[in-house]
Design an enzyme around this catalytic site. Structure first.
Site, PDB file in Angstrom:
ATOM      1  N   SER A  16       0.828  -1.215   0.000  1.00  0.00           N
ATOM      2  CA  SER A  16       0.000   0.000   0.000  1.00  0.00           C
ATOM      3  C   SER A  16       0.855   1.254   0.000  1.00  0.00           C
ATOM      4  CB  SER A  16      -0.872  -0.024   1.273  1.00  0.00           C
ATOM      5  OG  SER A  16      -1.440   1.233   1.500  1.00  0.00           O
ATOM      6  N   TYR A  19      -1.418   0.106  10.387  1.00  0.00           N
ATOM      7  CA  TYR A  19      -1.746  -0.552   9.123  1.00  0.00           C
ATOM      8  C   TYR A  19      -0.570  -0.449   8.144  1.00  0.00           C
ATOM      9  CZ  TYR A  19      -3.611  -1.084   4.409  1.00  0.00           C
ATOM     10  OH  TYR A  19      -3.787  -1.469   3.098  1.00  0.00           O
ATOM     11  N   LYS A  64       2.169  -3.364   6.453  1.00  0.00           N
ATOM     12  CA  LYS A  64       2.455  -3.563   5.025  1.00  0.00           C
ATOM     13  C   LYS A  64       3.960  -3.475   4.760  1.00  0.00           C
ATOM     14  CE  LYS A  64      -1.653  -4.341   3.493  1.00  0.00           C
ATOM     15  NZ  LYS A  64      -2.000  -5.603   2.833  1.00  0.00           N
TER      16      LYS A  64
END
Ligand SMILES: NC(=O)c1ccc[n+]([C@@H]2O[C@H](COP(=O)([O-])OP(=O)(O)OC[C@H]3O[C@@H](n4cnc5c(N)ncnc54)[C@H](O)[C@@H]3O)[C@@H](O)[C@H]2O)c1
Length: 326
Positions: A116, A140, A144
């Site tokens: 991402s 988050y 990643k």
């Protein structure tokens, strides 16, 4: 060649599954259906399991003679990751560790990882390229980035061919039944407000950008899917052994511009209740995140084909149909 697509019943995963099958690849899906919908992948073999379930993953790899994996299964809500960081580490990091272990033991040769733009955090450049130092600003994004490192380290140790694909802001639908029905992304959030005849919300208009709202790189999910087909083929044929690449359009669109486009496309622009209201900034929203797309164009010969109007119109069609219950 048979590919295991984890998270294949999700919004992006179902697009990837459809595009890969149309390109002639064999596909089996592994998904715990926590946010996925099996209706999106009718006719495709589905193993209902969490990627952390080593036995189920191993069985799926052997039963279907899997040679490549596209790993999309993950939790993806930034705000939730701030509240529940360990849940994100379990699902996104531990899930990937189990999957990579099973994959290497089963002799899987190719691995595409769903990364991402969140790995960049708040880049201070017009177009962010893959050599920029990643500085995620929420758990988050950290999951990643750690995931990319795990894939690359495994590849160094085992020779696994791999692609870490950093998606920017995904929107649109390649078919109405595949539309994004979650409301954690901007486009469905605005649709939901307009459906309720409420003003869409914009979080912050005092950023250092031309109209004061955040700028993002919106990319059509059909383009994301075609990038996966290109990456899978390049890895499968050994034309590419290692790649980390942005998937975006390389064009910035402000949140206010996007809301205006949505109002226009949905035919609500003249309604007084559709005018956006501005609320306080959300913590951790960077002012501008737009991709440099040179690398993916050079390595895979891929470029985005769809514009913002198409993203909104295709999503709206799917959204309206599901609201009407068809
Ligand atoms: N939507 C975006 O704008 C965007 C941007 C960048 C990256 N991504 C990444 O793309 C991937 C897919 O996102 P999406 O928007 O389709 O989300 P989604 O929630 O629609 O899809 C995720 C799918 O994975 C499944 N899943 C989740 N955790 C799982 C687990 N531990 N084991 C098995 N299945 C599991 C869910 O049931 C769902 O079908 C994610 O990895 C996400 O981080 C999305």
């Amino acid at each position: 060649m048979t590919w295991l697509v984890t998270g294949g019943a999700g919004y992006i995963g179902a697009h990837v599954v459809r595009a890969m099958r149309m390109a002639g690849e064999e596909v089996v899906v592994l998904d715990d259906l926590s946010t996925g919908d099996p209706g999106r992948i009718a006719g495709v073999p589905l193993v209902t399991a969490n990627v952390s379930d080593a036995d189920s993953v191993t069985r799926a790899l052997h039963d279907h003679a899997v040679q490549g994996i596209v790993h999309l299964a993950a939790k993806k809500q930034v705000e939730e990751s701030v509240r529940l960081p360990l849940y994100y580490y379990r699902e996104n990091v531990e899930g990937l560790r189990v999957l990579l272990e099973a994959a290497t033991q089963a002799g899987v040769e190719s691995f595409v990882f769903s990364s991402s733009a969140a790995v960049y955090g708040a880049p201070d450049v017009d177009l962010v390229d893959e050599d920029a130092e990643p500085r995620p600003v929420n758990p988050y994004g950290t999951t990643k980035l750690v995931g990319e490192w795990m894939v690359a380290d495994t590849a160094r140790a085992t020779g696994l061919r791999h692609a870490n694909l950093r998606y920017f802001n995904v929107a649109g639908a390649a078919a109405p039944d595949l539309t994004d029905r979650g409301v954690s992304n901007l486009v469905p959030m605005v649709f939901q407000a307009l459906d309720r005849r409420q003003p869409p919300r914009i979080f912050g208009d005092d950023y250092d950008t031309p109209d004061g709202t955040c700028i993002r790189d919106f990319v059509h999910v059909g383009d994301i899917a075609s990038a996966h087909v290109a990456a899978a083929r390049a890895l499968g044929s050994d034309a590419v052994r290692a790649l980390t690449a942005n998937i975006g359009r390389g064009r910035g669109v402000s949140v206010r511009e996007m809301v205006q486009t949505i109002r226009r496309v949905t035919g609500t622009a003249e309604e007084p209740w559709s005018a956006p209201i501005v609320e306080a900034r959300r913590a951790g929203d960077p002012p501008r995140v737009v991709a440099s797309t040179d690398r993916i164009r050079e390595v895979l010969g891929w470029r985005a084909e769809h514009g913002v109007e198409e993203m909104v119109a295709s999503s709206w069609e799917g959204w309206s149909r599901s609201a009407a219950g068809s």
